[in-house]
Design an enzyme around this catalytic site. Structure first.
Site, mmCIF file in Angstrom:
data_model
loop_
_atom_site.group_PDB
_atom_site.id
_atom_site.type_symbol
_atom_site.label_atom_id
_atom_site.label_comp_id
_atom_site.label_asym_id
_atom_site.label_seq_id
_atom_site.Cartn_x
_atom_site.Cartn_y
_atom_site.Cartn_z
ATOM 1 N N GLY A 1 1.543 2.941 -2.647
ATOM 2 C CA GLY A 1 1.135 3.818 -3.763
ATOM 3 C C GLY A 1 1.667 3.295 -5.089
ATOM 4 C CE LYS A 2 2.336 -2.609 -4.280
ATOM 5 N NZ LYS A 2 2.040 -2.200 -2.899
ATOM 6 C CB ALA B 1 -2.714 -6.512 -5.151
ATOM 7 N N GLY B 2 -4.572 -4.407 -3.666
ATOM 8 C CA GLY B 2 -5.571 -3.370 -3.908
ATOM 9 C C GLY B 2 -4.816 -2.130 -4.313
ATOM 10 C CG HIS B 3 -2.218 -2.154 -6.928
ATOM 11 N ND1 HIS B 3 -1.480 -2.840 -7.845
ATOM 12 C CD2 HIS B 3 -1.823 -2.609 -5.724
ATOM 13 C CE1 HIS B 3 -0.680 -3.692 -7.218
ATOM 14 N NE2 HIS B 3 -0.877 -3.574 -5.932
ATOM 15 N N GLY C 1 5.449 11.952 -4.351
ATOM 16 C CA GLY C 1 3.997 12.101 -4.454
ATOM 17 C C GLY C 1 3.514 13.131 -3.449
ATOM 18 N NE ARG D 1 -3.984 0.478 3.317
ATOM 19 C CZ ARG D 1 -4.088 1.200 2.199
ATOM 20 N NH1 ARG D 1 -3.681 2.456 2.173
ATOM 21 N NH2 ARG D 1 -4.562 0.671 1.103
ATOM 22 C CB THR E 1 1.790 -12.179 0.721
ATOM 23 O OG1 THR E 1 0.749 -12.765 -0.079
ATOM 24 C CG2 THR E 1 2.954 -11.751 -0.161
ATOM 25 C CG ASP F 1 -1.862 -1.206 1.213
ATOM 26 O OD1 ASP F 1 -2.261 -1.638 0.114
ATOM 27 O OD2 ASP F 1 -2.160 -1.724 2.309
ATOM 28 C CD GLN G 1 0.665 -8.957 -2.565
ATOM 29 O OE1 GLN G 1 1.348 -9.599 -3.340
ATOM 30 N NE2 GLN G 1 -0.581 -8.636 -2.859
ATOM 31 C CB THR H 1 -8.015 -5.987 -0.728
ATOM 32 O OG1 THR H 1 -7.223 -5.549 -1.816
ATOM 33 C CG2 THR H 1 -8.479 -7.408 -0.987
HETATM 34 P P1 GDP Z 1 -0.754 0.237 -3.571
HETATM 35 O O1 GDP Z 1 -1.373 -1.002 -3.046
HETATM 36 O O2 GDP Z 1 0.716 0.299 -3.328
HETATM 37 O O3 GDP Z 1 -1.098 0.502 -5.013
HETATM 38 O O4 GDP Z 1 -1.366 1.431 -2.728
HETATM 39 P P2 GDP Z 1 -2.923 1.637 -2.346
HETATM 40 O O5 GDP Z 1 -3.633 2.112 -3.539
HETATM 41 O O6 GDP Z 1 -3.437 0.462 -1.623
HETATM 42 O O7 GDP Z 1 -2.790 2.783 -1.262
HETATM 43 C C1 GDP Z 1 -2.203 4.006 -1.539
HETATM 44 C C2 GDP Z 1 -3.232 5.115 -1.324
HETATM 45 O O8 GDP Z 1 -2.576 6.367 -1.317
HETATM 46 C C3 GDP Z 1 -4.269 5.225 -2.427
HETATM 47 O O9 GDP Z 1 -5.483 5.661 -1.853
HETATM 48 C C4 GDP Z 1 -3.697 6.294 -3.358
HETATM 49 O O10 GDP Z 1 -4.696 6.993 -4.086
HETATM 50 C C5 GDP Z 1 -3.046 7.200 -2.351
HETATM 51 N N1 GDP Z 1 -1.839 7.923 -2.814
HETATM 52 C C6 GDP Z 1 -0.843 7.490 -3.628
HETATM 53 N N2 GDP Z 1 0.143 8.408 -3.701
HETATM 54 C C7 GDP Z 1 -0.255 9.444 -2.924
HETATM 55 C C8 GDP Z 1 0.347 10.697 -2.555
HETATM 56 O O11 GDP Z 1 1.454 11.031 -2.948
HETATM 57 N N3 GDP Z 1 -0.367 11.489 -1.688
HETATM 58 C C9 GDP Z 1 -1.595 11.136 -1.192
HETATM 59 N N4 GDP Z 1 -2.211 11.967 -0.365
HETATM 60 N N5 GDP Z 1 -2.181 9.972 -1.531
HETATM 61 C C10 GDP Z 1 -1.517 9.139 -2.359
HETATM 62 P P1 IMO Z 2 -0.973 -4.235 -2.148
HETATM 63 O O1 IMO Z 2 -0.548 -4.796 -3.470
HETATM 64 C C1 IMO Z 2 -0.994 -4.680 2.194
HETATM 65 C C2 IMO Z 2 -1.087 -8.801 3.743
HETATM 66 C C3 IMO Z 2 -2.343 -9.266 4.452
HETATM 67 C C4 IMO Z 2 -1.740 -10.240 5.445
HETATM 68 C C5 IMO Z 2 -0.605 -10.885 4.645
HETATM 69 C C6 IMO Z 2 -0.959 -12.227 4.019
HETATM 70 O O2 IMO Z 2 -2.261 -3.489 -2.181
HETATM 71 O O3 IMO Z 2 0.148 -3.486 -1.508
HETATM 72 P P2 IMO Z 2 -2.462 -12.923 1.948
HETATM 73 O O4 IMO Z 2 -3.931 -12.746 1.684
HETATM 74 O O5 IMO Z 2 -1.592 -12.297 0.919
HETATM 75 O O6 IMO Z 2 -2.100 -14.349 2.224
HETATM 76 O O7 IMO Z 2 -2.197 -12.136 3.330
HETATM 77 O O8 IMO Z 2 -0.283 -9.954 3.615
HETATM 78 N N1 IMO Z 2 -1.307 -8.259 2.377
HETATM 79 C C7 IMO Z 2 -1.238 -6.952 2.064
HETATM 80 N N2 IMO Z 2 -1.039 -5.866 2.842
HETATM 81 N N3 IMO Z 2 -1.115 -4.539 0.858
HETATM 82 C C8 IMO Z 2 -1.290 -5.619 0.069
HETATM 83 O O9 IMO Z 2 -1.290 -5.545 -1.276
HETATM 84 C C9 IMO Z 2 -1.393 -6.899 0.670
HETATM 85 N N4 IMO Z 2 -1.571 -8.159 0.188
HETATM 86 C C10 IMO Z 2 -1.506 -8.973 1.243
HETATM 87 O O10 IMO Z 2 -3.013 -8.202 5.082
HETATM 88 O O11 IMO Z 2 -1.158 -9.530 6.514
HETATM 89 MG MG MG Z 3 -2.889 -1.606 -1.801
#
Ligand code: GDP
Ligand code: IMO
Ligand code: MG
Length: 427
Positions: free
Chosen positions: A15-16, A39-41, A412, A304, A238, A13, A223, A299
């Site tokens: 910000g990938k 994953a949740g992007h 960012g 968090r 994971t 999480d 992740q 997801t």
């Molecule tokens: P990922 O799993 O690495 O793709 O990250 P997530 O999408 O789960 O979580 C990152 C969160 O931060 C999302 O809600 C993005 O929209 C937000 N985000 C990403 N970069 C920035 C930034 O530079 N500033 C702020 N305020 N939010 C950001």
């Molecule tokens: P993104 O791509 C943050 C964590 C779960 C748990 C552990 C194992 O959005 O960064 P799993 O279901 O993979 O067997 O769970 O890994 N986890 C994540 N935490 N961001 C993620 O993906 C994650 N994918 C799995 O919360 O602790």
């Molecule tokens: Mg995520």
């Protein structure tokens, strides 16, 4: 310099999704190489917000071919609903390629994930419950189902039988659950075959040919480094390799092809699920980071866990991934603190330790050693260049860069595509 890897430098999480989407307009292929719909992007384009779980974030860039590599685990129902959700919003998904060697998350893998967590009780990992671990376990145990198996009913049936022979014993005798019928699973999986057929390809060949033609390929990790099955905080990880090496095995591309490895690094730290987290905050600062940063899982919707920046972890990520650059995200979230603590080392059983200990016991005992950096109050969300940042924000970035061991090439300052300060070009 055609192949780049973009991966999480912390616990996910970071910000990938945003970073990948930003580069998506300039690359030919974006490839997911591991993980699945755990994953949740999040990608924000103008006033539109997209939450992607399985599809590479490059899917939102029209010129880019999105690829699901052999190292990914695919839940077909999730994939199809993600595709139709995007189609309804006018996104063209027809270029998608899925490796025939990617493993399928079957309904019984999801069941096993959930019951195992329940069985573990207090010792649970806090998985996303999406069947990720059990599917990778089946792959390693050589009883997995691959995408290509959907196109041979006889082989599919034999494989599902083999997998369920053992699992049904466990489900009924250990977990007190009902047995899962082979024909029901086979029928469900065969129902996906035609719908997925247009996308299935020999992605290893496609990607290597693309690289030979000097096309630009971006590998997008799910992740993060500390969730890596080998290099993370095992067992609270994971079940795949988000670290840079995973891009090679998970896409079938040799390490000699990779020229740049970009670590996505949040300006503070978050973690979802169980496991050690030395800089975790349990006070109003942690609450403020969660609120201002919108730190709620994409997801599972879980809050968090939040804490200050941990330079020990960032250094470790530089080392195990061979990072060439960092993309520092969410600097804007830190606006308003008078002083910002940064963890520069740990104290473990009375001793100062500069590097991440390999021993799980030591890491559980690690207490952060903080250095205080002066904060800033100015709104930085409109900053377009490094010099637009207030002096203290500049110094915060420079300090993090020095401690983390690789140049910070982008920053960012907001979730949108354009809310980014580019320092060194990635391409
Ligand atoms: P990922 O799993 O690495 O793709 O990250 P997530 O999408 O789960 O979580 C990152 C969160 O931060 C999302 O809600 C993005 O929209 C937000 N985000 C990403 N970069 C920035 C930034 O530079 N500033 C702020 N305020 N939010 C950001
Ligand atoms: P993104 O791509 C943050 C964590 C779960 C748990 C552990 C194992 O959005 O960064 P799993 O279901 O993979 O067997 O769970 O890994 N986890 C994540 N935490 N961001 C993620 O993906 C994650 N994918 C799995 O919360 O602790
Ligand atoms: Mg995520």
């Amino acid at each position: 310099m055609p192949a780049l890897v973009l991966l999480g430098a912390q616990w996910g999480d970071e910000g990938k999704g945003k970073a990948t989407d930003l580069l998506g307009g300039s690359v030919d292929y974006v490839v997911r190489y591991q993980g699945g719909n755990n994953a949740g992007h999040t990608v924000v384009v103008g006033d539109q917000k997209y939450a992607l779980h399985l599809l590479p974030s490059g899917i939102l860039s029209p010129g880019c071919t999105p690829v699901i590599g052999n190292g990914v685990v695919v839940d077909p129902s999730v994939l199809l609903s993600e595709l139709s959700g995007l189609n309804e919003r006018g996104v063209d998904t027809s270029k998608l390629l899925i490796s025939g060697n990617a493993h399928i998350i079957t309904p019984y893998n999801v069941t096993v994930d959930k019951v195992t967590e329940r069985f573990l009780g207090k010792r649970k990992i806090g998985t996303t419950g999406r069947g990720i671990g059990p599917t990778y376990a089946d792959k390693i145990n050589r009883v997995g189902i691959r995408v290509q198996d959907l196109y041979d009913e006889s082989i599919l049936t034999q494989k599902v039988e083999a997998a369920l022979d053992v699992k049904n014993q466990i489900l009924t005798k250990l977990y007190n659950r009902r047995a899962i019928a082979v024909n029901q699973v086979v029928e469900e999986l065969l129902g996906y075959a035609d719908k997925l057929a247009p996308y299935v390809a020999d992605t290893v060949l496609v990607l290597n040919q693309a690289l030979e033609q000097d096309k630009v390929v971006l590998f997008e990790g799910g992740q993060g480094t500390l969730l890596d099955i080998d290099h993370g905080t095992y067992p609270f990880v994971t079940s795949s390799n988000p670290t840079a090496g995973g891009a090679c095995t998970g896409a079938g591309v040799g390490p000699t092809k990779i020229s740049r490895v970009i670590g996505i690094l949040k300006a503070y730290t978050t973690r979802v699920g169980a496991g050690p987290f030395p800089t975790e905050l349990f006070d109003e600062d942690g609450e403020a980071l969660r609120r201002i940063g919108g730190e709620r899982g994409v997801t599972t919707g879980r809050d968090r866990r939040c804490g200050w920046f941990d330079a020990v972890i960032a250094r470790y990520a530089t080392r195990v991934n061979g990072l060439t650059d960092f993309f520092l995200t969410k600097l804007d979230v830190l606006t308003g603190w008078e002083q910002i603590p940064v963890c520069v080392a740990y104290e473990i059983d009375g001793k100062r330790v500069e590097e991440l200990p390999y021993s799980q016991t030591d890491f559980h005992h690690a207490k952060p050693v903080y250095e205080m950096l002066p904060g800033w109050n100015e709104d930085i969300s409109k900053a377009k260049s490094f010099s637009d940042l207030p002096k203290n924000a500049q110094n915060y970035v420079k300090a993090l860069e020095e401690m983390s061991g690789a140049p910070i090439s982008a920053i960012g300052v907001g979730p949108g595509r354009d809310e980014t300060i580019e320092i060194n070009s990635f391409l």
